[in-house]
Design a protein around this motif. Structure first.
Motif, PDB file in Angstrom:
ATOM      1  N   GLU A  36       0.829  -1.205   0.000  1.00 13.62           N
ATOM      2  CA  GLU A  36       0.000   0.000   0.000  1.00 13.62           C
ATOM      3  C   GLU A  36       0.862   1.254   0.000  1.00 13.62           C
ATOM      4  OE1 GLU A  36      -3.444   2.431   0.125  1.00 13.62           O
ATOM      5  OE2 GLU A  36      -3.274   0.298  -0.288  1.00 13.62           O
ATOM      6  N   SER A  37       1.927   1.268   0.771  1.00 12.20           N
ATOM      7  CA  SER A  37       2.787   2.459   0.811  1.00 12.20           C
ATOM      8  C   SER A  37       3.469   2.682  -0.537  1.00 12.20           C
ATOM      9  CB  SER A  37       3.824   2.341   1.930  1.00 12.20           C
ATOM     10  OG  SER A  37       4.684   1.243   1.691  1.00 12.20           O
ATOM     11  N   ASN A  38       3.812   1.624  -1.240  1.00 14.40           N
ATOM     12  CA  ASN A  38       4.409   1.767  -2.577  1.00 14.40           C
ATOM     13  C   ASN A  38       3.416   2.376  -3.565  1.00 14.40           C
ATOM     14  OD1 ASN A  38       6.788   0.637  -1.688  1.00 14.40           O
ATOM     15  ND2 ASN A  38       6.307  -1.402  -2.460  1.00 14.40           N
ATOM     16  N   LEU A  39       2.168   1.967  -3.479  1.00 12.53           N
ATOM     17  CA  LEU A  39       1.150   2.511  -4.369  1.00 12.53           C
ATOM     18  C   LEU A  39       0.906   3.991  -4.061  1.00 12.53           C
ATOM     19  CD1 LEU A  39      -1.386  -0.459  -4.457  1.00 12.53           C
ATOM     20  CD2 LEU A  39       0.221   0.239  -6.248  1.00 12.53           C
ATOM     21  N   ARG A  40       0.857   4.319  -2.783  1.00  4.82           N
ATOM     22  CA  ARG A  40       0.679   5.719  -2.397  1.00  4.82           C
ATOM     23  C   ARG A  40       1.842   6.567  -2.908  1.00  4.82           C
ATOM     24  NH1 ARG A  40      -3.003   7.015   1.522  1.00  4.82           N
ATOM     25  NH2 ARG A  40      -4.197   5.285   2.342  1.00  4.82           N
ATOM     26  N   ARG A  41       3.039   6.067  -2.757  1.00  6.86           N
ATOM     27  CA  ARG A  41       4.219   6.796  -3.223  1.00  6.86           C
ATOM     28  C   ARG A  41       4.183   6.949  -4.740  1.00  6.86           C
ATOM     29  NH1 ARG A  41       6.649  10.795  -3.095  1.00  6.86           N
ATOM     30  NH2 ARG A  41       8.736  10.814  -3.912  1.00  6.86           N
ATOM     31  N   ALA A  42       3.732   5.930  -5.448  1.00  5.78           N
ATOM     32  CA  ALA A  42       3.644   5.995  -6.906  1.00  5.78           C
ATOM     33  C   ALA A  42       2.645   7.065  -7.342  1.00  5.78           C
ATOM     34  CB  ALA A  42       3.254   4.629  -7.476  1.00  5.78           C
ATOM     35  N   VAL A  43       1.513   7.152  -6.658  1.00  3.12           N
ATOM     36  CA  VAL A  43       0.512   8.172  -6.987  1.00  3.12           C
ATOM     37  C   VAL A  43       1.123   9.556  -6.808  1.00  3.12           C
ATOM     38  CG1 VAL A  43      -1.682   9.204  -6.264  1.00  3.12           C
ATOM     39  CG2 VAL A  43      -1.486   6.718  -6.485  1.00  3.12           C
TER      40      VAL A  43
END
Length: 133
Positions: A2-9
């Motif tokens: 989830e943190s990787n997806l947030r960072r990608a956004v």
């Protein structure tokens, strides 16, 4: 994950933001002067909130070509997504949605970079300088 997806956004939004900052400096100073103090001052002069408000100013945006209007609408949308990713602990992001954001942002940025230079210059002025009525 989830943190990787947030960072990608967040990163996708910043790709558009930095693309816009580069456009502003290139068009209002000089592309050949990249790195010079004046160029850097214009690049750093782009303000997130002011750029967003300019991109939402429908009256002003109607006169621009489709490439710039698309860029502006994606800029606003991705800024909203970044705020959710960075500040909303209950927001949920899915890998497929984030991948679509990346693909769409890349396409919008490429089209924006191909837009007519005069329109890019006018758009740079719009996002950098507040309108005084």
């Amino acid at each position: 994950m989830e943190s990787n997806l947030r960072r990608a956004v967040s990163t996708v939004y910043y790709a558009l933001f930095h693309g816009l900052a580069e456009c502003c400096a290139d068009e209002l100073f000089n592309r050949n002067m990249r790195g010079q103090p004046g160029w850097v001052r214009i690049y750093r002069g782009l303000n997130h909130r002011q750029a967003r408000e300019a991109c939402k100013a429908h009256r002003d945006m109607r006169s621009f070509c489709v490439e710039i209007r698309d860029f502006a609408s994606h800029f606003v949308y991705l800024q909203d997504q970044r705020h959710q990713a960075d500040y909303d602990p209950v927001a949920t992001f899915y890998k497929s949605d984030v991948q679509r954001l990346v693909v769409d942002a890349r396409a919008v940025l490429e089209e924006f970079e191909r837009a007519d230079r005069r329109e890019r210059r006018a758009f740079a002025a719009l996002v950098l300088f507040r309108s005084r009525n």
